[in-house]
Design a protein around this motif. Structure first.
Motif, PDB file in Angstrom:
ATOM      1  N   MET A  34      -7.829   1.172  -6.506  1.00  0.00           N
ATOM      2  CA  MET A  34      -7.471   1.508  -7.886  1.00  0.00           C
ATOM      3  C   MET A  34      -6.150   2.263  -7.862  1.00  0.00           C
ATOM      4  O   MET A  34      -6.090   3.434  -7.485  1.00  0.00           O
ATOM      5  CB  MET A  34      -8.572   2.353  -8.530  1.00  0.00           C
ATOM      6  CG  MET A  34      -9.832   1.539  -8.848  1.00  0.00           C
ATOM      7  SD  MET A  34     -11.365   2.439  -8.546  1.00  0.00           S
ATOM      8  CE  MET A  34     -11.534   2.327  -6.774  1.00  0.00           C
ATOM      9  N   ALA A  35      -5.063   1.548  -8.211  1.00  0.00           N
ATOM     10  CA  ALA A  35      -3.717   2.113  -8.113  1.00  0.00           C
ATOM     11  C   ALA A  35      -3.184   2.484  -9.490  1.00  0.00           C
ATOM     12  O   ALA A  35      -3.406   1.767 -10.466  1.00  0.00           O
ATOM     13  CB  ALA A  35      -2.784   1.120  -7.442  1.00  0.00           C
ATOM     14  N   ASP A  36      -2.496   3.604  -9.550  1.00  0.00           N
ATOM     15  CA  ASP A  36      -1.856   4.062 -10.784  1.00  0.00           C
ATOM     16  C   ASP A  36      -0.339   4.055 -10.551  1.00  0.00           C
ATOM     17  O   ASP A  36       0.212   4.984  -9.960  1.00  0.00           O
ATOM     18  CB  ASP A  36      -2.330   5.478 -11.127  1.00  0.00           C
ATOM     19  CG  ASP A  36      -1.755   5.964 -12.459  1.00  0.00           C
ATOM     20  OD1 ASP A  36      -0.834   5.306 -12.986  1.00  0.00           O
ATOM     21  OD2 ASP A  36      -2.216   7.009 -12.962  1.00  0.00           O
ATOM     22  N   PRO A  37       0.353   2.994 -11.009  1.00  0.00           N
ATOM     23  CA  PRO A  37       1.804   2.893 -10.779  1.00  0.00           C
ATOM     24  C   PRO A  37       2.599   4.021 -11.429  1.00  0.00           C
ATOM     25  O   PRO A  37       3.674   4.380 -10.945  1.00  0.00           O
ATOM     26  CB  PRO A  37       2.171   1.533 -11.399  1.00  0.00           C
ATOM     27  CG  PRO A  37       0.865   0.788 -11.498  1.00  0.00           C
ATOM     28  CD  PRO A  37      -0.171   1.831 -11.734  1.00  0.00           C
ATOM     29  N   ASP A  38       2.092   4.552 -12.525  1.00  0.00           N
ATOM     30  CA  ASP A  38       2.823   5.625 -13.212  1.00  0.00           C
ATOM     31  C   ASP A  38       2.843   6.908 -12.390  1.00  0.00           C
ATOM     32  O   ASP A  38       3.846   7.622 -12.350  1.00  0.00           O
ATOM     33  CB  ASP A  38       2.200   5.899 -14.585  1.00  0.00           C
ATOM     34  CG  ASP A  38       2.336   4.708 -15.517  1.00  0.00           C
ATOM     35  OD1 ASP A  38       3.333   3.966 -15.373  1.00  0.00           O
ATOM     36  OD2 ASP A  38       1.444   4.511 -16.367  1.00  0.00           O
ATOM     37  N   GLU A  39       1.736   7.206 -11.751  1.00  0.00           N
ATOM     38  CA  GLU A  39       1.620   8.432 -10.957  1.00  0.00           C
ATOM     39  C   GLU A  39       1.847   8.193  -9.467  1.00  0.00           C
ATOM     40  O   GLU A  39       1.903   9.135  -8.683  1.00  0.00           O
ATOM     41  CB  GLU A  39       0.236   9.061 -11.156  1.00  0.00           C
ATOM     42  CG  GLU A  39      -0.069   9.469 -12.595  1.00  0.00           C
ATOM     43  CD  GLU A  39       0.818  10.615 -13.055  1.00  0.00           C
ATOM     44  OE1 GLU A  39       1.252  11.412 -12.188  1.00  0.00           O
ATOM     45  OE2 GLU A  39       1.093  10.708 -14.265  1.00  0.00           O
ATOM     46  N   ASN A  40       1.949   6.903  -9.093  1.00  0.00           N
ATOM     47  CA  ASN A  40       2.076   6.534  -7.681  1.00  0.00           C
ATOM     48  C   ASN A  40       0.925   7.106  -6.851  1.00  0.00           C
ATOM     49  O   ASN A  40       1.125   7.679  -5.775  1.00  0.00           O
ATOM     50  CB  ASN A  40       3.417   6.991  -7.102  1.00  0.00           C
ATOM     51  CG  ASN A  40       4.517   5.976  -7.343  1.00  0.00           C
ATOM     52  OD1 ASN A  40       4.439   5.200  -8.296  1.00  0.00           O
ATOM     53  ND2 ASN A  40       5.527   5.974  -6.511  1.00  0.00           N
ATOM     54  N   THR A  41      -0.260   6.967  -7.386  1.00  0.00           N
ATOM     55  CA  THR A  41      -1.466   7.402  -6.682  1.00  0.00           C
ATOM     56  C   THR A  41      -2.441   6.241  -6.621  1.00  0.00           C
ATOM     57  O   THR A  41      -2.382   5.322  -7.447  1.00  0.00           O
ATOM     58  CB  THR A  41      -2.138   8.592  -7.386  1.00  0.00           C
ATOM     59  OG1 THR A  41      -2.496   8.210  -8.728  1.00  0.00           O
ATOM     60  CG2 THR A  41      -1.204   9.791  -7.430  1.00  0.00           C
ATOM     61  N   ALA A  42      -3.322   6.280  -5.642  1.00  0.00           N
ATOM     62  CA  ALA A  42      -4.313   5.212  -5.499  1.00  0.00           C
ATOM     63  C   ALA A  42      -5.576   5.769  -4.862  1.00  0.00           C
ATOM     64  O   ALA A  42      -5.522   6.658  -4.009  1.00  0.00           O
ATOM     65  CB  ALA A  42      -3.760   4.073  -4.656  1.00  0.00           C
ATOM     66  N   ASN A  69       2.064  -6.640  -6.035  1.00  0.00           N
ATOM     67  CA  ASN A  69       0.936  -5.895  -6.575  1.00  0.00           C
ATOM     68  C   ASN A  69       0.659  -4.699  -5.667  1.00  0.00           C
ATOM     69  O   ASN A  69       0.303  -4.879  -4.503  1.00  0.00           O
ATOM     70  CB  ASN A  69      -0.296  -6.802  -6.642  1.00  0.00           C
ATOM     71  CG  ASN A  69      -1.461  -6.126  -7.351  1.00  0.00           C
ATOM     72  OD1 ASN A  69      -1.694  -4.939  -7.200  1.00  0.00           O
ATOM     73  ND2 ASN A  69      -2.203  -6.904  -8.122  1.00  0.00           N
ATOM     74  N   PRO A  70       0.830  -3.483  -6.169  1.00  0.00           N
ATOM     75  CA  PRO A  70       0.650  -2.314  -5.293  1.00  0.00           C
ATOM     76  C   PRO A  70      -0.752  -2.213  -4.708  1.00  0.00           C
ATOM     77  O   PRO A  70      -0.921  -1.736  -3.586  1.00  0.00           O
ATOM     78  CB  PRO A  70       0.968  -1.132  -6.206  1.00  0.00           C
ATOM     79  CG  PRO A  70       0.823  -1.647  -7.596  1.00  0.00           C
ATOM     80  CD  PRO A  70       1.200  -3.093  -7.540  1.00  0.00           C
ATOM     81  N   ALA A  71      -1.755  -2.653  -5.447  1.00  0.00           N
ATOM     82  CA  ALA A  71      -3.127  -2.572  -4.940  1.00  0.00           C
ATOM     83  C   ALA A  71      -3.299  -3.463  -3.718  1.00  0.00           C
ATOM     84  O   ALA A  71      -3.904  -3.065  -2.713  1.00  0.00           O
ATOM     85  CB  ALA A  71      -4.117  -2.960  -6.038  1.00  0.00           C
ATOM     86  N   ILE A  72      -2.753  -4.681  -3.790  1.00  0.00           N
ATOM     87  CA  ILE A  72      -2.861  -5.604  -2.657  1.00  0.00           C
ATOM     88  C   ILE A  72      -2.042  -5.085  -1.483  1.00  0.00           C
ATOM     89  O   ILE A  72      -2.463  -5.158  -0.325  1.00  0.00           O
ATOM     90  CB  ILE A  72      -2.394  -7.014  -3.067  1.00  0.00           C
ATOM     91  CG1 ILE A  72      -3.319  -7.577  -4.149  1.00  0.00           C
ATOM     92  CG2 ILE A  72      -2.363  -7.948  -1.856  1.00  0.00           C
ATOM     93  CD1 ILE A  72      -2.892  -8.931  -4.692  1.00  0.00           C
TER      94      ILE A  72
END
Length: 403
Positions: free
Chosen positions: A296-304, A278-281
């Motif tokens: 709050m992570a956005d996997p599509d944009e690779n931003t958090a 989980n990218p957020a964790i």
């Protein structure tokens, strides 16, 4: 002489790892070259060498003719009958050539061919040997400093530690033994050129593999790593065995394992965190030792966007942004860190229980945890240690926010 030749070839094969068959082939080629230099051509020459006792013979195929015009390719019937009583005009017979017939120049050239082949094989063997351990860590001895580059002897060959691959602040003196990461092995006419590094992130990874049995065996995996050489490294680890704690395995008893690596890196700090799919964790773990309220992570944009308590903002960002920068390198996410107040003003936080907020604040701002932020995270022991001046400055900032 032939016995000594075989003994010499066996010695070369043992000491320099040069195959005897390769050298025998070189001798064959040198004899053919000597014939070419002596007779002007060698298209009809064959050389045989006994691999066991070293006996060698040189033969030339010559056509039987009545009148010889080309001695290198032809033989008279009279001389042919001395070798073969059944010889006739037009037959091709093998005529043995004695090496004593070769002139001094031809002999010297043959010798040079053999020596050249030996040198080529030595370079090939060295290149193969070190190419096979490319991307590994080896121990070398500092030989000399040439400008800003450092020559390091790896045993059979010298390597180059260029300025870009050196850790700023580290000093190297002749005879110092240091570990280096073999970055690249290049093939050159003068032999292999080996570039080594002490700044590459995989240098730290290989050190963990050598110190931590679970990592070497594959039970614990280093999933990602981010490094600022000489200052701090963050690694994320994961265990494929539920009974093995990946962080604990890397730290070792009383920090012995990670401590040995820190010593090799001359005090570079190492943060070891748990990896998570989980990218957020993962981002939350990567920002350790700072506490995180929300990610709050956005996997599509690779931003958090990461929200931390107000008094944790400076700790989450780190000195000159180092903590946030390493977390971004590790997770490959662009991370925007906001304090709780900034997040509320931006409308990012909505559901938040003020009673929980007060309990959370009281826990870390008062009571037994009141000095928590006055400690500097030291991965050598994996425990809190007395703060340095940097941590003290952060406490002063936290105190101002608290007040």
């Amino acid at each position: 002489m032939n016995k000594e030749l075989i003994e010499a070839l066996n010695t070369l094969e043992k000491e320099k790892n040069i195959r005897k068959d390769t050298l025998l082939e070189a001798i064959e080629q040198s004899l053919i070259q000597a014939c070419k230099n002596h007779f002007g051509k060698a298209d009809n020459v064959q050389v045989t060498i006994d691999r066991e006792n070293g006996d060698f013979h040189v033969f030339a195929d010559r056509t039987v003719v009545e009148s010889v015009e080309d001695p290198a390719m032809e033989i008279s019937l009279t001389n042919a009958l001395k070798l073969n009583s059944a010889a006739e005009i037009g037959d091709v017979i093998k005529v043995e050539i004695k090496s004593m017939e070769f002139g001094r120049i031809a002999t010297t050239n043959a010798k040079n061919v053999i020596l050249q082949k030996i040198r080529e094989e030595e370079r090939r063997v060295l290149y193969t040997e070190y190419y096979e351990i490319e991307k590994e860590v080896v121990t070398g001895v500092v030989q000399r400093v040439q400008g800003k580059a450092i020559n390091i002897n790896l045993g059979k060959v010298d390597a180059v530690l260029e300025e870009d691959e050196q850790v700023k602040g580290e000093e190297y003196k002749p005879t110092d033994r240091i570990k280096v990461y073999i970055l690249e092995v290049k093939k050159t006419p003068k032999g292999p050129r080996i570039i080594v590094s002490r700044t590459h992130p995989d240098f730290v990874k290989r050190l963990f593999e050598s110190e931590v049995a679970e990592v070497k065996e594959g039970t614990v995996e280093i999933k990602c790593i981010a490094r600022e050489p000489g200052s701090r490294t963050k690694i994320a680890v994961w265990s494929n065995d539920p009974d093995v704690d990946p962080v604990g395995a890397c730290v070792g008893h009383n920090g012995a394992r990670v401590g040995a690596i820190v010593d090799e890196l001359h005090g570079e700090k190492i943060d070891i965190i748990n990896w998570d799919e989980n990218p957020a964790i993962l981002i939350e773990n990567a920002l350790s030792p700072a506490k995180v309220i929300a990610v709050m992570a956005d996997p599509d944009e690779n931003t958090a966007v990461v929200v931390v308590p107000d008094y944790q903002l400076s700790l989450a960002i780190g000195k000159e942004g180092q903590n946030a920068r390493l977390a971004a390198k590790m997770t490959k996410y662009s991370i925007d860190i906001k304090s709780e107040t900034q997040a509320r003003e931006a409308g990012i936080l909505y559901d938040y229980d003020e009673e929980e907020e007060e309990d959370y604040y009281d826990e870390y701002a008062d009571g037994e945890y009141s000095e928590l932020e006055a400690y500097d995270y030291d991965s050598t022991s994996f425990e809190a240690q007395p703060a340095d001046s940097e941590a003290t400055e952060e406490i002063e900032e936290i105190t101002e926010v608290t007040e």
